[in-house]
Design a protein around this motif. Structure first.
Motif, PDB file in Angstrom:
ATOM      1  N   TYR A 104     -19.544   6.048   2.834  1.00 24.69           N
ATOM      2  CA  TYR A 104     -19.074   4.686   2.575  1.00 24.69           C
ATOM      3  C   TYR A 104     -20.180   3.818   1.971  1.00 24.69           C
ATOM      4  O   TYR A 104     -21.339   3.864   2.398  1.00 24.69           O
ATOM      5  CB  TYR A 104     -18.593   4.069   3.889  1.00 24.69           C
TER       6      TYR A 104
ATOM      7  N   PRO B 237       0.794  -1.228   0.000  1.00 25.01           N
ATOM      8  CA  PRO B 237       0.000   0.000   0.000  1.00 25.01           C
ATOM      9  C   PRO B 237       0.818   1.265   0.000  1.00 25.01           C
ATOM     10  O   PRO B 237       0.317   2.309  -0.292  1.00 25.01           O
ATOM     11  CB  PRO B 237      -0.819  -0.125   1.285  1.00 25.01           C
TER      12      PRO B 237
ATOM     13  N   GLN C 153     -19.192  -3.226  -0.045  1.00 23.64           N
ATOM     14  CA  GLN C 153     -19.122  -4.098  -1.211  1.00 23.64           C
ATOM     15  C   GLN C 153     -20.107  -5.255  -1.060  1.00 23.64           C
ATOM     16  O   GLN C 153     -20.332  -5.760   0.040  1.00 23.64           O
ATOM     17  CB  GLN C 153     -17.701  -4.642  -1.373  1.00 23.64           C
TER      18      GLN C 153
ATOM     19  N   PHE D 113      -5.763   7.901  -3.997  1.00 24.58           N
ATOM     20  CA  PHE D 113      -6.553   8.326  -2.850  1.00 24.58           C
ATOM     21  C   PHE D 113      -5.882   9.499  -2.130  1.00 24.58           C
ATOM     22  O   PHE D 113      -5.940   9.610  -0.918  1.00 24.58           O
ATOM     23  CB  PHE D 113      -6.759   7.158  -1.882  1.00 24.58           C
TER      24      PHE D 113
ATOM     25  N   ASP E 285     -15.906   7.273   4.341  1.00 30.90           N
ATOM     26  CA  ASP E 285     -15.236   6.238   3.558  1.00 30.90           C
ATOM     27  C   ASP E 285     -13.725   6.412   3.693  1.00 30.90           C
ATOM     28  O   ASP E 285     -13.059   6.957   2.807  1.00 30.90           O
ATOM     29  CB  ASP E 285     -15.669   6.318   2.091  1.00 30.90           C
ATOM     30  N   LEU E 286     -13.167   5.901   4.797  1.00 29.25           N
ATOM     31  CA  LEU E 286     -11.742   6.062   5.069  1.00 29.25           C
ATOM     32  C   LEU E 286     -10.893   5.371   4.013  1.00 29.25           C
ATOM     33  O   LEU E 286      -9.801   5.840   3.671  1.00 29.25           O
ATOM     34  CB  LEU E 286     -11.416   5.517   6.459  1.00 29.25           C
ATOM     35  N   LYS E 287     -11.357   4.257   3.489  1.00 25.36           N
ATOM     36  CA  LYS E 287     -10.603   3.532   2.478  1.00 25.36           C
ATOM     37  C   LYS E 287     -10.423   4.372   1.224  1.00 25.36           C
ATOM     38  O   LYS E 287      -9.436   4.221   0.496  1.00 25.36           O
ATOM     39  CB  LYS E 287     -11.312   2.221   2.146  1.00 25.36           C
ATOM     40  N   ALA E 288     -11.366   5.252   0.946  1.00 26.50           N
ATOM     41  CA  ALA E 288     -11.288   6.119  -0.225  1.00 26.50           C
ATOM     42  C   ALA E 288     -10.534   7.410   0.068  1.00 26.50           C
ATOM     43  O   ALA E 288     -10.526   8.317  -0.757  1.00 26.50           O
ATOM     44  CB  ALA E 288     -12.693   6.440  -0.734  1.00 26.50           C
TER      45      ALA E 288
END
Length: 282
Positions: A221, A20, A224, A57, A251-254
């Protein structure tokens, strides 16, 4: 970030297909080097070419709820000497401060409705001018709710998908800092906010209430979707399928950042003779 797979010259040494971050790659490299030193013969080579770092991101800065800051007369005098500033230091426009709401008149649960709270603006800033800032209210939400959306409230005042519009630049002067890209939601507009009688047309119970505001700089968020066997569901074009947005979950992942603040207010009973309700005014 991706790297080529193992080759015969690497003695079967394998690593993650994707890391990552550069920090993750360095950590993996340190583990491999440690293995080479301790294992003696079992060495391997980690290539440092053909590696692509994908920064999809990137977030230039965090969103932040802002309120006016108390400024001393001495600070105002110092600001007055700066070019482009006259009289007082720049500050955020007035708003209802977070914490305990102290209205001019008691807030009451009324048969027909209450005078309520005067309209005000909620201010947010974000260094990234391209970000859309969205927010939502949540009423009496416990610390660890099963579903945050069960407490979504006052969407008639703050629609959770409506970005905050840019505030007037002339009202957001700054000193020795970049443009904060100040935005604002107008709550109740030129009208009044009947907190105790109009939570999307629902009356509140008599007593104290906590109102939490959550703002974020990315869309809410979306989880999926998976089938019964735990496999990701794909659409006709082979793209992953996601569920509906979970309002209140950044949406922390984004790459989302977020901020929160809390208000506390009390709803009185219109039959309470010790409280001067304004039920008859509306």
């Amino acid at each position: 970030m991706s790297a080529p797979g193992p080759t015969p010259g690497m003695l079967g040494c394998t690593g993650p297909a994707a890391a990552p971050s550069t920090r993750g790659r360095m950590a993996a490299l340190a583990l491999v080097v440690s293995g080479v030193v301790s294992g003696g013969l079992g060495g391997c080579i980690i290539p440092d070419s053909d590696i692509d770092i994908e920064d999809q991101f990137v977030n230039k800065g965090a969103v932040r709820l802002v309120e006016p800051t108390p400024i001393t007369a001495r600070a105002d005098a110092a600001c007055d000497e700066l070019p482009g500033v006259s009289g007082r230091c720049p500050n955020q426009p007035d708003t209802v401060p977070s914490g305990l709401i102290r209205p001019d008149n008691p807030l009451c649960v009324c048969t027909q409705g209450d005078l309520g709270l005067g309209g005000f603006d909620i201010f947010v800033e974000d260094p990234d001018a391209d970000d859309d800032i969205i927010g939502a209210f949540f009423l009496d939400m416990p610390p660890d709710p099963d579903n945050v959306q069960d407490y979504l409230s006052y969407t008639n005042q703050l629609p959770p998908e409506e970005p905050a519009p840019l505030f007037r630049a002339s009202d957001s002067l700054t000193i020795e800092r970049p443009d904060p890209n100040l935005r604002a939601w107008a709550i109740a507009g030129q009208s009044r906010w009947d907190l105790c009688n109009d939570n999307d047309a629902v009356k509140l119970a008599v007593g104290l209430h906590q109102l939490r505001l959550i703002v974020t700089d990315r869309p809410w968020y979306r989880p999926q979707s998976f089938d019964a066997a735990g496999r990701p569901i794909l659409d006709e074009d082979g793209n992953l399928v996601f569920g509906n947005p979970v309002v209140g979950m950044p949406d922390l992942k984004a790459g989302a950042t977020y901020d929160t603040t809390d208000y506390v207010f009390e709803c009185h009973d219109e039959e309470d003779e010790e409280v001067e309700c304004s039920c008859d005014v509306v």
